[in-house]
Design a protein around this motif. Structure first.
Motif, PDB file in Angstrom:
ATOM      1  N   PHE A 264       0.767  -1.225  -0.019  1.00 45.78           N
ATOM      2  CA  PHE A 264       0.150   0.097  -0.182  1.00 45.78           C
ATOM      3  C   PHE A 264       0.966   1.317  -0.030  1.00 45.78           C
ATOM      4  N   ILE A 265       2.015   1.071   0.645  1.00 47.97           N
ATOM      5  CA  ILE A 265       2.728   2.196   0.797  1.00 47.97           C
ATOM      6  C   ILE A 265       3.346   2.616  -0.744  1.00 47.97           C
ATOM      7  N   ILE A 266       3.719   1.653  -1.394  1.00 53.87           N
ATOM      8  CA  ILE A 266       4.356   1.643  -2.536  1.00 53.87           C
ATOM      9  C   ILE A 266       3.498   2.109  -3.679  1.00 53.87           C
ATOM     10  N   ARG A 267       2.129   1.526  -3.559  1.00 50.64           N
ATOM     11  CA  ARG A 267       1.004   1.976  -4.540  1.00 50.64           C
ATOM     12  C   ARG A 267       0.557   3.401  -4.224  1.00 50.64           C
ATOM     13  N   ASP A 268       0.472   3.894  -2.984  1.00 47.73           N
ATOM     14  CA  ASP A 268       0.360   5.490  -2.714  1.00 47.73           C
ATOM     15  C   ASP A 268       1.258   6.194  -2.991  1.00 47.73           C
TER      16      ASP A 268
END
Length: 338
Positions: A264-268
């Motif tokens: 999720f951190i990479i996606r955002d």
């Protein structure tokens, strides 16, 4: 001279027959004489039947029966294979003659007379000949008259008595040809209203669980992002290995959860993964002006699905010599913070 030659020939044959049976040579000469006489009688019987073939085939003659009775008497003295072979030869000859004699037999039954049968049949059906006498034809063989209306019914009823009728077919549960079922009144269902009513269909407890799970995921993602930023601020010159950051050496399940939250951190766009000089993945947090809506490189970000088995997790722990997790469990981190 001929008799001597024949006798010498028989003695030679007796001496040559069945060399494998040594017990026959040990028998006295009287037994050989009886067997020779028995073979001579069989040959005479066979020649007699062949010469009197026409007499044997006659239906008024019992010559074939007499020959069979004589063969039965001779068979009582058969004890060796040569005499049995002569008996079999006579049996084949007699059976062929019996077959031919049976084919030539004529039965004394009365020949079926079809005109007489037709005449009797018309009489049974009630043919009225008085009406036909006025219109007699020249051909007397043609029966004249008329049949009553129920003539053929009478014949059918009489013939039915001499034939076996198959049992009538019936259904144990009744006939399949039943009346159609009464149509039921169709109840119209109320159409679902779009909007708020569909949302109300979800149970309140399930909705609370879903919201709590989503809040827990968001909190965990924020906590892991804070840990990543803290590690990077402490030593910004040393890249953080992706495996060192997400792998928990004591729990395979925690490792999978860490990878899930980091995704999720990479996606955002709050962090990014790249390869170092050794072609190994490293992770670092993005700057404040990167990874947001104003980031021009946001469209370049790609997502991928990776697989991690239990054996892969053990190999990574041993290869990178990971002893402590960089992302401690939530409870442990809270205790440390307190």
């Amino acid at each position: 001279m001929s008799e001597d030659a024949g006798s010498s020939g028989d003695s030679r044959q007796d001496s040559e027959e069945e060399p494998g049976q040594g017990s026959e040579r040990a028998k006295p000469d009287g037994d050989h004489t009886d067997r020779r006489m028995l073979r001579h009688q069989y040959r005479q019987l066979i020649n007699k039947v062949q010469q009197n073939r026409e007499d044997m085939l006659s239906s008024r003659s019992n010559s074939l029966t007499d020959a069979l009775q004589e063969a039965n008497k001779l068979f009582s003295g058969v004890s060796q294979a040569r005499e049995a072979a002569l008996d079999a030869q006579f049996l084949v000859l007699a059976s062929n003659l019996g077959k031919e004699k049976a084919n030539e037999l004529h039965s004394e039954m009365t020949v079926f007379d079809s005109p007489a049968f037709a005449e009797d049949l018309l009489t049974f059906m009630g043919l009225n000949r008085l009406e036909g006498e006025e219109n007699d034809s020249d051909d007397g063989s043609i029966a004249s008259g008329f049949l009553p209306n129920n003539a053929w019914h009478k014949l059918g009823a009489e013939a039915e008595r001499y034939f076996r009728r198959s049992p009538s077919f019936h259904y144990m549960l009744g006939s399949f040809k039943a009346d159609p079922p009464v149509p039921r009144q169709r109840m119209e269902r109320q159409k679902r209203r779009a909007g708020t009513e569909e949302k109300r269909a979800m149970p309140a407890q399930l909705k609370k669980m879903e919201e709590s799970h989503q809040e827990a995921t968001e909190k965990e993602v924020e906590r892991i992002l804070g840990l990543l930023q803290t590690y990077f601020k402490d030593d910004p010159n040393i890249p953080i290995s992706f495996f060192d950051f997400v792998i928990d050496p004591s729990s395979f399940a925690r490792t999978v959860e860490n990878i899930f939250h980091v995704s999720f951190i990479i996606r955002d766009g709050f962090a990014r993964i790249k390869l170092d000089q050794d072609k190994l993945p490293v992770i670092e947090p993005s700057h404040e002006d990167e990874g947001r809506e104003n980031d021009p490189n946001a469209q370049v970000r790609n997502q991928a699905v990776i697989s991690l088995s239990y054996q892969d997790w053990k190999d990574i722990v041993e290869t990178f010599e990971i002893t402590e997790p960089m992302i401690p469990p939530p409870g442990v981190s809270q205790e440390n913070e307190s």
